[in-house]
Write a protein that holds these residues in place. Sequence first.
Motif, mmCIF file in Angstrom:
data_model
loop_
_atom_site.group_PDB
_atom_site.id
_atom_site.type_symbol
_atom_site.label_atom_id
_atom_site.label_comp_id
_atom_site.label_asym_id
_atom_site.label_seq_id
_atom_site.Cartn_x
_atom_site.Cartn_y
_atom_site.Cartn_z
ATOM 1 N N THR A 13 0.867 -1.177 0.000
ATOM 2 C CA THR A 13 0.000 0.000 0.000
ATOM 3 C C THR A 13 0.903 1.226 0.000
ATOM 4 O O THR A 13 1.485 1.568 1.027
ATOM 5 C CB THR A 13 -0.921 0.019 1.231
ATOM 6 O OG1 THR A 13 -0.125 -0.076 2.425
ATOM 7 C CG2 THR A 13 -1.916 -1.130 1.187
ATOM 8 N N ALA A 14 1.053 1.863 -1.131
ATOM 9 C CA ALA A 14 1.881 3.063 -1.209
ATOM 10 C C ALA A 14 1.256 4.156 -0.341
ATOM 11 O O ALA A 14 0.067 4.465 -0.498
ATOM 12 C CB ALA A 14 1.998 3.534 -2.655
ATOM 13 N N GLN A 17 -1.318 9.818 -1.537
ATOM 14 C CA GLN A 17 -2.650 10.110 -2.084
ATOM 15 C C GLN A 17 -3.729 9.264 -1.400
ATOM 16 O O GLN A 17 -4.704 8.837 -2.033
ATOM 17 C CB GLN A 17 -2.685 9.879 -3.605
ATOM 18 C CG GLN A 17 -1.505 10.411 -4.373
ATOM 19 C CD GLN A 17 -1.431 11.943 -4.407
ATOM 20 O OE1 GLN A 17 -2.239 12.626 -3.791
ATOM 21 N NE2 GLN A 17 -0.454 12.487 -5.119
ATOM 22 N N PRO A 242 1.325 -5.317 -9.949
ATOM 23 C CA PRO A 242 0.159 -4.463 -9.713
ATOM 24 C C PRO A 242 -1.133 -5.257 -9.806
ATOM 25 O O PRO A 242 -1.267 -6.164 -10.630
ATOM 26 C CB PRO A 242 0.262 -3.417 -10.828
ATOM 27 C CG PRO A 242 1.070 -4.075 -11.902
ATOM 28 C CD PRO A 242 2.034 -4.981 -11.205
ATOM 29 N N SER A 244 -5.062 -5.447 -10.620
ATOM 30 C CA SER A 244 -6.158 -4.831 -11.360
ATOM 31 C C SER A 244 -7.469 -5.270 -10.734
ATOM 32 O O SER A 244 -7.824 -6.453 -10.780
ATOM 33 C CB SER A 244 -6.113 -5.234 -12.843
ATOM 34 O OG SER A 244 -7.274 -4.773 -13.499
ATOM 35 N N TYR A 245 -8.198 -4.329 -10.132
ATOM 36 C CA TYR A 245 -9.502 -4.658 -9.568
ATOM 37 C C TYR A 245 -10.508 -5.005 -10.674
ATOM 38 O O TYR A 245 -11.375 -5.852 -10.491
ATOM 39 C CB TYR A 245 -10.053 -3.483 -8.761
ATOM 40 C CG TYR A 245 -9.169 -3.012 -7.626
ATOM 41 C CD1 TYR A 245 -8.484 -3.911 -6.814
ATOM 42 C CD2 TYR A 245 -9.035 -1.660 -7.347
ATOM 43 C CE1 TYR A 245 -7.686 -3.485 -5.772
ATOM 44 C CE2 TYR A 245 -8.241 -1.203 -6.301
ATOM 45 C CZ TYR A 245 -7.568 -2.120 -5.510
ATOM 46 O OH TYR A 245 -6.768 -1.682 -4.474
ATOM 47 N N GLY A 269 0.505 -5.174 -5.485
ATOM 48 C CA GLY A 269 0.372 -3.749 -5.281
ATOM 49 C C GLY A 269 -1.074 -3.300 -5.373
ATOM 50 O O GLY A 269 -1.707 -3.426 -6.428
ATOM 51 N N LEU A 270 -1.613 -2.781 -4.276
ATOM 52 C CA LEU A 270 -2.990 -2.311 -4.225
ATOM 53 C C LEU A 270 -3.015 -0.802 -4.436
ATOM 54 O O LEU A 270 -2.276 -0.067 -3.786
ATOM 55 C CB LEU A 270 -3.624 -2.644 -2.874
ATOM 56 C CG LEU A 270 -3.573 -4.107 -2.430
ATOM 57 C CD1 LEU A 270 -4.231 -4.259 -1.059
ATOM 58 C CD2 LEU A 270 -4.241 -5.013 -3.445
ATOM 59 N N SER A 271 -3.875 -0.351 -5.315
ATOM 60 C CA SER A 271 -3.956 1.085 -5.595
ATOM 61 C C SER A 271 -5.163 1.684 -4.873
ATOM 62 O O SER A 271 -6.220 1.059 -4.796
ATOM 63 C CB SER A 271 -4.062 1.332 -7.098
ATOM 64 O OG SER A 271 -5.196 0.675 -7.625
ATOM 65 N N PRO A 272 -5.012 2.905 -4.339
ATOM 66 C CA PRO A 272 -6.163 3.572 -3.729
ATOM 67 C C PRO A 272 -7.052 4.197 -4.797
ATOM 68 O O PRO A 272 -6.590 4.440 -5.906
ATOM 69 C CB PRO A 272 -5.497 4.649 -2.851
ATOM 70 C CG PRO A 272 -4.212 4.963 -3.561
ATOM 71 C CD PRO A 272 -3.769 3.669 -4.196
ATOM 72 N N TYR A 274 -9.056 2.241 -1.718
ATOM 73 C CA TYR A 274 -9.183 0.822 -1.429
ATOM 74 C C TYR A 274 -10.649 0.458 -1.191
ATOM 75 O O TYR A 274 -11.266 0.970 -0.256
ATOM 76 C CB TYR A 274 -8.363 0.459 -0.184
ATOM 77 C CG TYR A 274 -6.920 0.868 -0.275
ATOM 78 C CD1 TYR A 274 -6.101 0.391 -1.294
ATOM 79 C CD2 TYR A 274 -6.370 1.742 0.654
ATOM 80 C CE1 TYR A 274 -4.768 0.764 -1.389
ATOM 81 C CE2 TYR A 274 -5.042 2.122 0.573
ATOM 82 C CZ TYR A 274 -4.249 1.633 -0.453
ATOM 83 O OH TYR A 274 -2.945 2.013 -0.535
ATOM 84 N N GLU A 302 -16.217 2.898 -5.414
ATOM 85 C CA GLU A 302 -15.230 1.861 -5.148
ATOM 86 C C GLU A 302 -15.927 0.505 -5.217
ATOM 87 O O GLU A 302 -16.731 0.162 -4.367
ATOM 88 C CB GLU A 302 -14.604 2.072 -3.769
ATOM 89 C CG GLU A 302 -13.966 3.444 -3.625
ATOM 90 C CD GLU A 302 -13.621 3.749 -2.183
ATOM 91 O OE1 GLU A 302 -13.489 2.801 -1.395
ATOM 92 O OE2 GLU A 302 -13.479 4.937 -1.857
#
Length: 314
Positions: A13-14, A17, A242, A244-245, A269-272, A274, A302
């Motif tokens: 989780t970066a 942002q 990465p 992809s949801y 890698g999960l992108s916000p 979330y 989301e």
Amino acid sequence: MTQPLIPRFGIMTAPSQVDYRDILRVWREADAIPEIEHAWLFDHLMPIGGDPNGVIYEGWTLLSALAAHTQRLRLGVLVTSNRIRPPAMLAKIAATVDVISDGRLDFGIGVGSRPSHPLARREYEAHGLPFHDTAHAVGSLAEACTVIRRLWTENEPFEFHGTHIQLTGAFGNPKPVQRPHPPLLIGGRSSATLRVVAEHADVWNIPGGDIEDAAERSALLDRYCAEIGRDPASITRSIVLPVSYDDPDTTRDAINEATAAGFSHLILGLSPPYPDNVAQWTAAELIPTRPAPPFSPPRRHESFPPRRREPPSP
């Protein structure tokens, strides 16, 4: 006969942002899911994507908080920039986190931002930090690995007079909980960095990208290990993939390709933003042999695609 690789999955989780409470929610959820074994932040002081003036948290401070709020996950920073903190200070920070987490730290380190990245220098200049050339950065990384390991393991003060690091009366206390020290993960793909990996690392991480290129870098690391008489199999191969949801099949394919190429430490890698139950969804959709959990209704925009249903076996 060679044993098949058993992949071990984690999440990243970066801390950019995104709100702290959202990261904490995801980590707490992941902490209760055995199939997710490790969790990671990154180490930047200013955003490298999205709003250049947006929110970003200091990685090690945040990691310490998350360590205190979790019980099982192994955790780390992927990877610490060796350009930002003096190595002796970093050794103290990392030992503190290992104590707080009761011995769950995986210590990630690398040379720092790539000079080719368009925003690489911005965060250093904004914080009054030098941005040395690649040769200096790689040489300093090798010395840092030596110094940090000694501070974690030696019981008497020592001197260190290297090309890049000078220490007088160096001593670390408390020591990390883990003995002899936390696993050392070095991230990077350059040939020069891979030589440091061959000498010092327990785990090597490559930050995603083309799997064929990652496999070629892994083969080069094998060669460098052979040159110094080290068993290449003693270094675990790690990669960031990465998530992809909207198209989880793409991520599943990347997982299969990475595993086939010899990477057994897989970081998703999960992108916000979330979505609700994102850790449960990740485990159910992307990590083998886990049934799908129930989902709470998505918040705002989301949402996840419907879970893929396989036809029953005849």
